[in-house]
Motif scaffolding. Sequence first.
Motif, PDB file in Angstrom:
ATOM      1  N   CYS A  22     -77.189  -6.669  50.156  1.00 44.39           N
ATOM      2  CA  CYS A  22     -75.921  -5.870  50.768  1.00 44.39           C
ATOM      3  C   CYS A  22     -75.656  -6.280  52.005  1.00 44.39           C
ATOM      4  O   CYS A  22     -76.709  -6.483  53.027  1.00 44.39           O
ATOM      5  CB  CYS A  22     -76.444  -4.387  50.389  1.00 44.39           C
ATOM      6  SG  CYS A  22     -74.748  -3.582  51.173  1.00 44.39           S
ATOM      7  N   ILE A  23     -74.527  -6.687  52.383  1.00 49.69           N
ATOM      8  CA  ILE A  23     -74.109  -7.048  53.798  1.00 49.69           C
ATOM      9  C   ILE A  23     -73.370  -5.895  54.336  1.00 49.69           C
ATOM     10  O   ILE A  23     -72.632  -6.088  55.551  1.00 49.69           O
ATOM     11  CB  ILE A  23     -73.229  -8.288  53.664  1.00 49.69           C
ATOM     12  CG1 ILE A  23     -72.061  -8.093  52.905  1.00 49.69           C
ATOM     13  CG2 ILE A  23     -74.052  -9.517  53.492  1.00 49.69           C
ATOM     14  CD1 ILE A  23     -71.070  -9.166  53.013  1.00 49.69           C
ATOM     15  N   ARG A  24     -73.417  -4.634  53.809  1.00 47.01           N
ATOM     16  CA  ARG A  24     -72.513  -3.525  54.320  1.00 47.01           C
ATOM     17  C   ARG A  24     -71.055  -3.586  54.455  1.00 47.01           C
ATOM     18  O   ARG A  24     -70.666  -3.058  55.578  1.00 47.01           O
ATOM     19  CB  ARG A  24     -73.218  -3.042  55.650  1.00 47.01           C
ATOM     20  CG  ARG A  24     -74.785  -2.984  55.511  1.00 47.01           C
ATOM     21  CD  ARG A  24     -75.410  -1.423  54.850  1.00 47.01           C
ATOM     22  NE  ARG A  24     -76.755  -1.353  54.798  1.00 47.01           N
ATOM     23  CZ  ARG A  24     -77.704  -2.004  53.981  1.00 47.01           C
ATOM     24  NH1 ARG A  24     -77.146  -2.429  52.936  1.00 47.01           N
ATOM     25  NH2 ARG A  24     -78.830  -1.632  54.092  1.00 47.01           N
ATOM     26  N   CYS A  25     -70.529  -4.390  53.580  1.00 48.97           N
ATOM     27  CA  CYS A  25     -69.229  -4.598  53.730  1.00 48.97           C
ATOM     28  C   CYS A  25     -68.049  -3.362  53.436  1.00 48.97           C
ATOM     29  O   CYS A  25     -66.956  -3.315  53.891  1.00 48.97           O
ATOM     30  CB  CYS A  25     -68.460  -5.815  52.967  1.00 48.97           C
ATOM     31  SG  CYS A  25     -68.754  -5.529  51.265  1.00 48.97           S
ATOM     32  N   SER A  26     -68.812  -2.592  52.660  1.00 52.77           N
ATOM     33  CA  SER A  26     -68.148  -1.173  52.124  1.00 52.77           C
ATOM     34  C   SER A  26     -66.975  -1.340  51.187  1.00 52.77           C
ATOM     35  O   SER A  26     -66.468  -0.406  50.689  1.00 52.77           O
ATOM     36  CB  SER A  26     -67.504  -0.555  53.384  1.00 52.77           C
ATOM     37  OG  SER A  26     -68.370  -0.042  54.208  1.00 52.77           O
ATOM     38  N   ALA A  27     -67.072  -2.432  50.589  1.00 51.68           N
ATOM     39  CA  ALA A  27     -65.932  -2.724  49.392  1.00 51.68           C
ATOM     40  C   ALA A  27     -66.254  -1.776  48.348  1.00 51.68           C
ATOM     41  O   ALA A  27     -65.518  -1.117  47.482  1.00 51.68           O
ATOM     42  CB  ALA A  27     -65.922  -4.273  48.877  1.00 51.68           C
ATOM     43  N   ILE A  51     -73.707   1.785  46.852  1.00 54.38           N
ATOM     44  CA  ILE A  51     -74.892   1.036  47.132  1.00 54.38           C
ATOM     45  C   ILE A  51     -76.172   1.935  47.742  1.00 54.38           C
ATOM     46  O   ILE A  51     -77.075   1.803  47.391  1.00 54.38           O
ATOM     47  CB  ILE A  51     -74.755  -0.145  48.513  1.00 54.38           C
ATOM     48  CG1 ILE A  51     -75.871  -0.894  48.763  1.00 54.38           C
ATOM     49  CG2 ILE A  51     -74.078   0.614  49.681  1.00 54.38           C
ATOM     50  CD1 ILE A  51     -76.473  -1.849  47.376  1.00 54.38           C
ATOM     51  N   CYS A  84     -68.040  -6.555  44.721  1.00 59.68           N
ATOM     52  CA  CYS A  84     -68.929  -6.831  45.665  1.00 59.68           C
ATOM     53  C   CYS A  84     -68.929  -8.567  45.890  1.00 59.68           C
ATOM     54  O   CYS A  84     -69.039  -9.200  45.110  1.00 59.68           O
ATOM     55  CB  CYS A  84     -70.689  -6.433  44.954  1.00 59.68           C
ATOM     56  SG  CYS A  84     -71.711  -6.984  45.982  1.00 59.68           S
ATOM     57  N   VAL A  86     -71.245 -10.143  47.338  1.00 60.35           N
ATOM     58  CA  VAL A  86     -72.453 -10.911  47.124  1.00 60.35           C
ATOM     59  C   VAL A  86     -73.242 -10.477  45.748  1.00 60.35           C
ATOM     60  O   VAL A  86     -74.386 -10.798  45.218  1.00 60.35           O
ATOM     61  CB  VAL A  86     -73.502 -10.374  48.217  1.00 60.35           C
ATOM     62  CG1 VAL A  86     -73.136 -10.987  49.510  1.00 60.35           C
ATOM     63  CG2 VAL A  86     -73.880  -8.927  48.252  1.00 60.35           C
ATOM     64  N   ILE A  88     -74.079  -7.903  43.706  1.00 65.55           N
ATOM     65  CA  ILE A  88     -74.838  -7.141  43.482  1.00 65.55           C
ATOM     66  C   ILE A  88     -74.341  -6.289  42.107  1.00 65.55           C
ATOM     67  O   ILE A  88     -73.359  -5.575  42.126  1.00 65.55           O
ATOM     68  CB  ILE A  88     -75.175  -6.061  44.544  1.00 65.55           C
ATOM     69  CG1 ILE A  88     -75.591  -6.740  45.680  1.00 65.55           C
ATOM     70  CG2 ILE A  88     -76.269  -4.971  44.246  1.00 65.55           C
ATOM     71  CD1 ILE A  88     -75.714  -5.869  47.025  1.00 65.55           C
ATOM     72  N   ILE A  90     -74.684  -3.419  40.740  1.00 65.83           N
ATOM     73  CA  ILE A  90     -75.089  -1.791  41.062  1.00 65.83           C
ATOM     74  C   ILE A  90     -75.045  -1.018  39.713  1.00 65.83           C
ATOM     75  O   ILE A  90     -76.248  -0.422  39.509  1.00 65.83           O
ATOM     76  CB  ILE A  90     -74.096  -1.043  41.961  1.00 65.83           C
ATOM     77  CG1 ILE A  90     -74.021  -2.029  43.325  1.00 65.83           C
ATOM     78  CG2 ILE A  90     -74.227   0.382  41.940  1.00 65.83           C
ATOM     79  CD1 ILE A  90     -73.048  -1.296  44.408  1.00 65.83           C
TER      80      ILE A  90
HETATM   81  S1  SF4 Z   1     -69.860  -4.174  48.132  1.00 63.92           S
HETATM   82 FE1  SF4 Z   1     -71.766  -5.147  47.940  1.00 63.92          FE
HETATM   83  S2  SF4 Z   1     -72.187  -6.020  49.661  1.00 63.92           S
HETATM   84 FE2  SF4 Z   1     -70.543  -4.687  49.869  1.00 63.92          FE
HETATM   85  S3  SF4 Z   1     -71.419  -2.635  50.714  1.00 63.92           S
HETATM   86 FE3  SF4 Z   1     -71.179  -2.883  48.511  1.00 63.92          FE
HETATM   87  S4  SF4 Z   1     -73.119  -3.379  47.553  1.00 63.92           S
HETATM   88 FE4  SF4 Z   1     -72.904  -4.002  49.898  1.00 63.92          FE
END
Ligand code: SF4
Length: 183
Positions: A22-27, A51, A84, A86, A88, A90
């Motif tokens: 996770c890059i903490r993008c908040s999408a 996340i 996401c 990357v 992930i 979820i």
């Molecule tokens: S969309 Fe993916 S990369 Fe972005 S915060 Fe959520 S889990 Fe992390």
Amino acid sequence: MLLDNGRTSALADRTGRQALRCIRCSACLNVCPVYERAGGHAYGSPYPGPIGAIISPLLRGVGSPVDASLPFASTLCGACYEVCPVAINIPEALVHLRAKVVDSKREKNFSPERAVFSLSGRVLRSPRLLAAAQRAASLSGRLVARSGRIRRLPPPLAGWTETRDAPAPPPESFRAWWSRTRS
Ligand code: SF4
């Protein structure tokens, strides 16, 4: 000094380790139909949103009530996975963590929920028991239903009808109808 904070155990989890990308993008936070209404840190996790619902139980384990409930705070609609950057998965991690929570509870004391599901499993595996259960449900439905709805069930099922009606079981199961009309 290295600060681990549960990342080694998260990395050891074959399904859950993807959360560490996770890059903490908040999408996922913005697209989640649950989180967009609950908002903030309503999930009870230091990491918010979808996340957070997987990363916190992965880092801290599923021992506490908050961490055991986080994987269930989702409809599993899959929007977070689609968005996401990357990739992930979820929903996959949520289901995996739900299984962990159930397994951890299984080791503890008697659970009425487990007893009910164990009995249901036995009935569903046996066509004879299933037919008997369907006949019993039709019969009892006829006794308590009014206009096709059951407004109040007796204990221990009373909780089902506290805030909603339950549909009355059909007078005849599909199998019974099939053997009556096609044989
Ligand atoms: S969309 Fe993916 S990369 Fe972005 S915060 Fe959520 S889990 Fe992390």
